[in-house]
Scaffold this motif. Sequence first.
Motif, PDB file in Angstrom:
ATOM      1  N   ALA A 187       2.828  -6.241   9.263  1.00 40.53           N
ATOM      2  CA  ALA A 187       2.913  -5.051   8.406  1.00 40.53           C
ATOM      3  C   ALA A 187       4.136  -4.250   8.807  1.00 40.53           C
ATOM      4  N   VAL A 188       4.874  -3.778   7.813  1.00 40.95           N
ATOM      5  CA  VAL A 188       6.093  -3.007   8.085  1.00 40.95           C
ATOM      6  C   VAL A 188       6.124  -1.796   7.160  1.00 40.95           C
ATOM      7  N   PRO A 189       6.375  -0.593   7.702  1.00 43.93           N
ATOM      8  CA  PRO A 189       6.424   0.604   6.855  1.00 43.93           C
ATOM      9  C   PRO A 189       7.676   0.612   5.984  1.00 43.93           C
ATOM     10  N   MET A 190       7.524   1.165   4.791  1.00 42.09           N
ATOM     11  CA  MET A 190       8.649   1.342   3.877  1.00 42.09           C
ATOM     12  C   MET A 190       8.992   2.827   3.881  1.00 42.09           C
ATOM     13  N   GLY A 191      10.101   3.167   4.529  1.00 45.07           N
ATOM     14  CA  GLY A 191      10.436   4.575   4.662  1.00 45.07           C
ATOM     15  C   GLY A 191      11.915   4.839   4.542  1.00 45.07           C
ATOM     16  N   THR A 192      12.236   6.088   4.210  1.00 48.00           N
ATOM     17  CA  THR A 192      13.615   6.555   4.164  1.00 48.00           C
ATOM     18  C   THR A 192      13.705   7.823   5.006  1.00 48.00           C
ATOM     19  N   PRO A 227      14.536  -9.465   9.871  1.00 47.64           N
ATOM     20  CA  PRO A 227      15.200  -8.661   8.822  1.00 47.64           C
ATOM     21  C   PRO A 227      14.210  -7.875   7.953  1.00 47.64           C
ATOM     22  N   LEU A 228      12.899  -8.042   8.182  1.00 49.80           N
ATOM     23  CA  LEU A 228      11.902  -7.435   7.298  1.00 49.80           C
ATOM     24  C   LEU A 228      11.974  -5.911   7.254  1.00 49.80           C
ATOM     25  N   PRO A 229      12.154  -5.204   8.396  1.00 50.31           N
ATOM     26  CA  PRO A 229      12.255  -3.737   8.305  1.00 50.31           C
ATOM     27  C   PRO A 229      13.406  -3.262   7.423  1.00 50.31           C
ATOM     28  N   GLY A 230      14.559  -3.926   7.525  1.00 42.25           N
ATOM     29  CA  GLY A 230      15.681  -3.549   6.670  1.00 42.25           C
ATOM     30  C   GLY A 230      15.386  -3.799   5.204  1.00 42.25           C
ATOM     31  N   PHE A 231      14.733  -4.921   4.936  1.00 37.22           N
ATOM     32  CA  PHE A 231      14.358  -5.233   3.553  1.00 37.22           C
ATOM     33  C   PHE A 231      13.364  -4.212   3.016  1.00 37.22           C
ATOM     34  N   ALA A 232      12.371  -3.856   3.840  1.00 40.14           N
ATOM     35  CA  ALA A 232      11.385  -2.848   3.424  1.00 40.14           C
ATOM     36  C   ALA A 232      12.057  -1.491   3.220  1.00 40.14           C
ATOM     37  N   ASP A 247      13.643  10.682   4.006  1.00 42.76           N
ATOM     38  CA  ASP A 247      12.772  11.706   3.431  1.00 42.76           C
ATOM     39  C   ASP A 247      11.295  11.469   3.733  1.00 42.76           C
ATOM     40  N   GLY A 248      10.956  10.356   4.385  1.00 39.29           N
ATOM     41  CA  GLY A 248       9.558  10.123   4.737  1.00 39.29           C
ATOM     42  C   GLY A 248       9.104   8.724   4.378  1.00 39.29           C
ATOM     43  N   LEU A 249       7.854   8.433   4.746  1.00 43.15           N
ATOM     44  CA  LEU A 249       7.277   7.116   4.523  1.00 43.15           C
ATOM     45  C   LEU A 249       6.711   7.021   3.115  1.00 43.15           C
ATOM     46  N   ARG A 250       7.017   5.922   2.456  1.00 39.10           N
ATOM     47  CA  ARG A 250       6.560   5.693   1.092  1.00 39.10           C
ATOM     48  C   ARG A 250       5.328   4.802   1.028  1.00 39.10           C
ATOM     49  N   GLY A 251       5.259   3.843   1.934  1.00 38.88           N
ATOM     50  CA  GLY A 251       4.151   2.900   1.899  1.00 38.88           C
ATOM     51  C   GLY A 251       4.311   1.838   2.965  1.00 38.88           C
ATOM     52  N   VAL A 252       3.572   0.747   2.819  1.00 35.89           N
ATOM     53  CA  VAL A 252       3.582  -0.335   3.808  1.00 35.89           C
ATOM     54  C   VAL A 252       3.558  -1.673   3.061  1.00 35.89           C
ATOM     55  N   LEU A 253       4.347  -2.611   3.560  1.00 34.62           N
ATOM     56  CA  LEU A 253       4.320  -3.987   3.068  1.00 34.62           C
ATOM     57  C   LEU A 253       3.575  -4.840   4.089  1.00 34.62           C
ATOM     58  N   VAL A 254       2.519  -5.541   3.649  1.00 37.85           N
ATOM     59  CA  VAL A 254       1.709  -6.391   4.521  1.00 37.85           C
ATOM     60  C   VAL A 254       1.805  -7.828   4.025  1.00 37.85           C
ATOM     61  N   LEU A 255       2.124  -8.754   4.927  1.00 41.94           N
ATOM     62  CA  LEU A 255       2.175 -10.184   4.616  1.00 41.94           C
ATOM     63  C   LEU A 255       1.208 -10.914   5.532  1.00 41.94           C
ATOM     64  N   ASP A 271       0.859  -1.184   0.000  1.00 40.85           N
ATOM     65  CA  ASP A 271       0.000   0.000   0.000  1.00 40.85           C
ATOM     66  C   ASP A 271       0.895   1.234   0.000  1.00 40.85           C
ATOM     67  N   LEU A 272       0.747   2.074  -1.028  1.00 45.07           N
ATOM     68  CA  LEU A 272       1.567   3.282  -1.135  1.00 45.07           C
ATOM     69  C   LEU A 272       0.820   4.494  -0.594  1.00 45.07           C
TER      70      LEU A 272
END
Length: 573
Positions: A315-320, A346-351, A322-330, A245-246
């Motif tokens: 669910a883990v947020p995908m962010g840098t 390791p999922l947060p690092g991967f996200a 510069d801000g949050l880009r989206g969320v990965l849900v498994l 989800d972006l």
Amino acid sequence: MAGEQRGSSEQLPRLRLDELLEELQVRIDAVRGTRDRLHGLLEAVLSVGRELDLPQVLRRIVETAVTLVDAEYGALGVIGAGSKLDEFLPVGINEQVQGQIGDLPSGHGLLGELIRHPEPLRLRELSEHPASSGFPAHHPPMHTFLGVPIRVREKVFGNLYLTEKRGGVEFDAEDLSVLSTLAVAAGVAIENARLYEEARLRERWLTAGAELTNALLSGTPEARVLKLMVERALAITSADIGVVDLVMTETRELQGALALGEGAEVHQGQRIPRQGTLAGAALSDGGLVATEDVAGDPRVTFAPERWKGMGPAVAVPMGTADGLRGVLVLARRTGRPSFSKAEIAPLPGFAGQAALALEMAGRRRDAEQISLLEDRDRIARDLHDLAIQRLFATGMTLQSAQRFVQHPEASERLTRAVDDLDTTIKIIRSTIFGLRAHDAGAVGGPGLRVRIVRTIEEAVAPLGFTPAVRMEGLIDVDVPVTVADDAVAVLSEALANITRHARASATDVSVVVRKGELTLGVTDDGIGIAESGRRSGLRNIAERAEGLGGALTMGSGPDGGTRLEWRVPLPSG
């Protein structure tokens, strides 16, 4: 008489000697049995310790235990969350009988007794124990029982259960001692297998992260990078569905950009709020969140039916920076084990790497956009300084030539030509305005052209391809803000419908202003409109057109698929 006494006295030592020899033989046999059993125990410990794959280790432990204590049936129960059995591995019961019995036990009754009180338990008749709750239908009869806990680093990992010692006898203290020794070795083997499994998991996550980085550096499109990310996450965690989800730029809502796995069509292209969703909870917490039952989680109040049939989820947020880009849900199906810490650590690092991929793709698009805008500025200057001036000069020449033309029809034609030149100049000026309307900070905000381009850009990731767009007419001049708002909403809804239902590989968008009317057309090459199903999105589009005095028409495209045409009149003046 004397001879008879001698014979009796000779037989007595011989009888005693036979008894001593027999007793010696029994003791020798006992020593041999103990030696053989110790040898078997040693072999069993070595055998269990050779395996590194955890499922194989668990299976080998049960099979070895059954052999060592000469039991007919055995099982190993792995304790999970809530003091329940996450796994139950039986030995001695064939698959046909297992199918007749039904679901495997979860840790109630006598099996739960060892979970609640992790101490060795030996019973002559298991049905006589207070915790015994009987057996389900088709279950084979069992009487004698022996159970011991398996500990890994002082924590109870699970229990070994043995029943029905062969020969109709009960398990003895030696059986208990042998099984307890095996349980200690099993704990060490399980710990080694876990460490090996965690090392392999880390290696797989690192490999997947390297793939994302390579894709990122090679300029792979954003949609492909997202798909690669979800595919690798599903494979590593054995999840049944993965959703990205972006975060949408304008509304800050979430949109399902990509979904793979069971029930993916429900999530694809779906717009969801932050409140009431697991993805929103991950964004709010700023880190990984997990649940045992995603459909029944109190944090999931928005459309929980989307997760029907699913249980454990993360669910883990995908962010840098510069801000949050989206969320990965498994998520996994209901009844499957929860995600372990080793699986998702390791999922947060991967996200984060995935978010970096999105960031790099965004910056690459920005660079391309800057180059495009520079070209637009140049084109706008050339149109203004060259084309308009030439057209204006031509119009002046034609106007001055009119007084020399005496024929009425020729004069009328010259007048029409001058009017056409004026209209052309207006169109070019509108085009120049559109080319220069890229500054979002300009008074009144971005025009309809820019908003259409942004809406299409946001749909690229969910669609998996870039739609073609064509714009004609005085779009930014003749279309008022209220109509422009509806047009953008209609375009967004149309693209979302294509994402969710059309299975299309190409889409054409046209926006035309002509003769006081705005026409928005969206054509795809998908499967067409289903005869049945929900049409709330199309109803909303039609109501927007009717509210402005226009109409919505639907039909087949020139090459199949669907053609949507939204027409509304524009106010004059």
